[in-house]
Design a protein around this motif. Sequence first.
Motif, PDB file in Angstrom:
ATOM      1  N   MET A  18      10.194  12.128  -1.354  1.00 15.19           N
ATOM      2  CA  MET A  18       8.991  12.813  -1.836  1.00 15.19           C
ATOM      3  C   MET A  18       7.825  11.852  -1.993  1.00 15.19           C
ATOM      4  SD  MET A  18       8.377  15.544  -4.618  1.00 15.19           S
ATOM      5  CE  MET A  18       6.720  15.979  -5.097  1.00 15.19           C
ATOM      6  N   ASP A  19       6.663  12.293  -1.529  1.00 17.66           N
ATOM      7  CA  ASP A  19       5.408  11.614  -1.845  1.00 17.66           C
ATOM      8  C   ASP A  19       4.891  12.243  -3.138  1.00 17.66           C
ATOM      9  OD1 ASP A  19       2.750  10.756  -2.071  1.00 17.66           O
ATOM     10  OD2 ASP A  19       2.500  10.613   0.101  1.00 17.66           O
ATOM     11  N   ASN A  20       5.011  11.493  -4.233  1.00 12.78           N
ATOM     12  CA  ASN A  20       4.701  12.018  -5.572  1.00 12.78           C
ATOM     13  C   ASN A  20       3.394  11.409  -6.104  1.00 12.78           C
ATOM     14  OD1 ASN A  20       5.297  13.652  -7.783  1.00 12.78           O
ATOM     15  ND2 ASN A  20       6.653  12.159  -8.758  1.00 12.78           N
ATOM     16  N   THR A  21       2.481  11.119  -5.179  1.00 11.62           N
ATOM     17  CA  THR A  21       1.249  10.419  -5.559  1.00 11.62           C
ATOM     18  C   THR A  21       0.353  11.279  -6.443  1.00 11.62           C
ATOM     19  OG1 THR A  21       1.332   9.155  -3.489  1.00 11.62           O
ATOM     20  CG2 THR A  21      -0.767   9.202  -4.647  1.00 11.62           C
ATOM     21  N   TRP A  22       0.219  12.564  -6.124  1.00 14.03           N
ATOM     22  CA  TRP A  22      -0.691  13.434  -6.888  1.00 14.03           C
ATOM     23  C   TRP A  22      -0.306  13.444  -8.368  1.00 14.03           C
ATOM     24  CZ3 TRP A  22      -0.390  18.059  -9.737  1.00 14.03           C
ATOM     25  CH2 TRP A  22      -1.616  18.714  -9.967  1.00 14.03           C
ATOM     26  N   VAL A  54       0.401   3.580  -5.506  1.00 11.21           N
ATOM     27  CA  VAL A  54      -0.011   2.990  -6.796  1.00 11.21           C
ATOM     28  C   VAL A  54      -1.530   2.758  -6.782  1.00 11.21           C
ATOM     29  CG1 VAL A  54       0.299   0.898  -8.242  1.00 11.21           C
ATOM     30  CG2 VAL A  54       2.260   1.957  -7.121  1.00 11.21           C
ATOM     31  N   THR A  55      -2.061   2.654  -5.568  1.00 10.22           N
ATOM     32  CA  THR A  55      -3.500   2.606  -5.305  1.00 10.22           C
ATOM     33  C   THR A  55      -4.267   3.629  -6.138  1.00 10.22           C
ATOM     34  OG1 THR A  55      -2.871   2.149  -2.999  1.00 10.22           O
ATOM     35  CG2 THR A  55      -5.156   2.819  -3.383  1.00 10.22           C
ATOM     36  N   LYS A  56      -3.665   4.795  -6.359  1.00  9.02           N
ATOM     37  CA  LYS A  56      -4.410   5.912  -6.973  1.00  9.02           C
ATOM     38  C   LYS A  56      -4.393   5.777  -8.499  1.00  9.02           C
ATOM     39  CE  LYS A  56      -4.344   7.406  -2.674  1.00  9.02           C
ATOM     40  NZ  LYS A  56      -5.014   6.571  -1.710  1.00  9.02           N
ATOM     41  N   TYR A  57      -3.519   6.524  -9.196  1.00  4.98           N
ATOM     42  CA  TYR A  57      -3.679   6.617 -10.651  1.00  4.98           C
ATOM     43  C   TYR A  57      -3.157   5.412 -11.419  1.00  4.98           C
ATOM     44  CZ  TYR A  57      -5.410  11.299 -10.158  1.00  4.98           C
ATOM     45  OH  TYR A  57      -6.181  12.370  -9.828  1.00  4.98           O
ATOM     46  N   GLY A 115       0.858  -1.189   0.000  1.00  2.00           N
ATOM     47  CA  GLY A 115       0.000   0.000   0.000  1.00  2.00           C
ATOM     48  C   GLY A 115       0.883   1.224   0.000  1.00  2.00           C
ATOM     49  N   GLY A 116       0.289   2.381  -0.260  1.00  2.64           N
ATOM     50  CA  GLY A 116       1.069   3.618  -0.263  1.00  2.64           C
ATOM     51  C   GLY A 116       1.627   3.939   1.112  1.00  2.64           C
ATOM     52  N   GLN A 117       0.807   3.725   2.143  1.00  2.00           N
ATOM     53  CA  GLN A 117       1.295   4.040   3.484  1.00  2.00           C
ATOM     54  C   GLN A 117       2.413   3.086   3.888  1.00  2.00           C
ATOM     55  OE1 GLN A 117       1.072   6.563   5.331  1.00  2.00           O
ATOM     56  NE2 GLN A 117       1.771   5.825   7.324  1.00  2.00           N
ATOM     57  N   CYS A 118       2.388   1.877   3.367  1.00  2.00           N
ATOM     58  CA  CYS A 118       3.482   0.933   3.648  1.00  2.00           C
ATOM     59  C   CYS A 118       4.773   1.425   2.987  1.00  2.00           C
ATOM     60  CB  CYS A 118       3.105  -0.461   3.151  1.00  2.00           C
ATOM     61  SG  CYS A 118       4.350  -1.687   3.527  1.00  2.00           S
ATOM     62  N   THR A 142      11.685   8.565  -4.093  1.00  2.00           N
ATOM     63  CA  THR A 142      10.324   9.027  -4.353  1.00  2.00           C
ATOM     64  C   THR A 142       9.370   7.849  -4.157  1.00  2.00           C
ATOM     65  OG1 THR A 142       8.857  10.035  -5.988  1.00  2.00           O
ATOM     66  CG2 THR A 142      10.650   8.707  -6.867  1.00  2.00           C
ATOM     67  N   MET A 143       8.200   8.151  -3.623  1.00  2.00           N
ATOM     68  CA  MET A 143       7.202   7.089  -3.456  1.00  2.00           C
ATOM     69  C   MET A 143       5.857   7.594  -3.968  1.00  2.00           C
ATOM     70  SD  MET A 143       5.106   8.260  -0.716  1.00  2.00           S
ATOM     71  CE  MET A 143       4.036   6.878  -0.887  1.00  2.00           C
ATOM     72  N   GLN A 144       5.020   6.630  -4.307  1.00  2.00           N
ATOM     73  CA  GLN A 144       3.646   6.989  -4.625  1.00  2.00           C
ATOM     74  C   GLN A 144       2.724   5.852  -4.215  1.00  2.00           C
ATOM     75  OE1 GLN A 144       2.075   6.830  -8.652  1.00  2.00           O
ATOM     76  NE2 GLN A 144       4.091   6.232  -9.432  1.00  2.00           N
ATOM     77  N   CYS A 149       9.068  15.794   1.268  1.00  2.00           N
ATOM     78  CA  CYS A 149       8.270  16.742   0.502  1.00  2.00           C
ATOM     79  C   CYS A 149       6.997  16.017   0.067  1.00  2.00           C
ATOM     80  CB  CYS A 149       8.997  17.199  -0.763  1.00  2.00           C
ATOM     81  SG  CYS A 149      10.498  18.137  -0.445  1.00  2.00           S
ATOM     82  N   GLU A 150       5.938  16.771  -0.053  1.00  2.00           N
ATOM     83  CA  GLU A 150       4.730  16.242  -0.702  1.00  2.00           C
ATOM     84  C   GLU A 150       4.144  17.436  -1.438  1.00  2.00           C
ATOM     85  OE1 GLU A 150       1.855  14.091   1.705  1.00  2.00           O
ATOM     86  OE2 GLU A 150       0.294  14.625   0.271  1.00  2.00           O
ATOM     87  N   SER A 151       4.078  17.328  -2.759  1.00  3.33           N
ATOM     88  CA  SER A 151       3.713  18.506  -3.536  1.00  3.33           C
ATOM     89  C   SER A 151       2.815  18.094  -4.703  1.00  3.33           C
ATOM     90  CB  SER A 151       4.992  19.173  -4.055  1.00  3.33           C
ATOM     91  OG  SER A 151       4.695  20.305  -4.831  1.00  3.33           O
TER      92      SER A 151
END
Length: 387
Positions: free
Chosen positions: A180-184, A204-207, A83-86, A200-202, A151-153
Amino acid sequence: MNKVWTTKLIHTEARVPEGFRSLATPTYRGSTVLFDDAGAISDEWNQYEAGYTYGLYGTPTTLELAARICELEGGFRTLITPGGQCAVSTIHLAFLKAGDHILVPESIYGPNRKLTRFVLRRFGVETTFYPPGIGSEIRTLFTPNTRMVWCESPGSITMEVQDVPAIAAAAHAHGALVVMDNTWAAGVLFDALAHGVDITMQAVTKYIAGHSDVLLGAITVKDEKLWNTLGAHQQVLGAAASPDDCSLALRGMKTMAVRLKAIESSALHVAQWLSERQEVELVLHPALPSCPGHDLWKRDFLGSSGLFSIVLREGIAKEKVIAFVNALRLFETGYSWGGVASLAVAYDFTGFKGRPEYGHRIVRLHIGLENCDDLLADLEQAMEKLR
Ligand SMILES: Cc1ncc(COP(=O)(O)O)c(C=O)c1O
């Protein structure tokens, strides 16, 4: 060797034709990996060097997803997490130790913030939360033991776009890692590693997965040294992603470009429409000048995704904000985003130190793949509740 049927259930001579070729990545499940030679058995985590050893470190399905994300993000290697939080917690646990200090933006994803305050603190890691718009001034916050800067941007919910290159330059001058949280940006609309990020992490749950039916995360590192630390920790932390989930993410990935493009265009249209409504004080969409850090988005990003927030006009009571969200018929209420359905979530930042004073008037929207005019009609009818 003659076999009783119960043995045949386990050890079969049945054979199928070889040479099947398809466009779909096969789903390889497996915990046990077989070795031909008892003397060669190994529990080496780095399967890129040792060959396959154990399902925990990834089957070919997991590693294909990892390799494809790594290719998109331009990293050295990628690790897939359940998961992303993991992905977030694995980074913290892999790269920090007791006595370290970290810098985290006030706008960080909520569970990441909680992890620093309730878990890392117990393990002797201290966190300073910094204003997301700080830029190069972050240099004033470093202490001799600052080891990592997150960072999260744009930031979670309040959507501040950060000056990542300036923050990275200050961090590197101090010898700290930039994460960096690059999920957006789905790992593609912002090139994190090219802007000075080390890890960098994201989600993958999202897009990438894209259909609200999978929980996965990805961590991409820029070099082999970071990879060796990360992989060795994943082995002992033991968080293995399911190959079935990875196969869904691989399928989702193939349509991500068209989904993102459609979502971007609808989200911009809806954001623009909302910015002209008298019920709305502020639209926090990075591509609109009203969003903090909009110029940085213009400078650094290749596009925008479907998640943004609105701040309703001052004086609108909390009950009215809730009634507005409840009145939406196409926008569903629920966490997570990045799928094909539009979502709306009302937040209340009243008394929340370090966040802008939007109080209970902030609503986060995720735009999906519904017809844009239908979404506008839905918002329009629900806004009756704000009167
Ligand atoms: C910015 C951000 N990072 C990380 C996560 C965590 O991802 P997951 O839900 O896969 O654990 C989320 C989930 O909402 C998120 O919005």
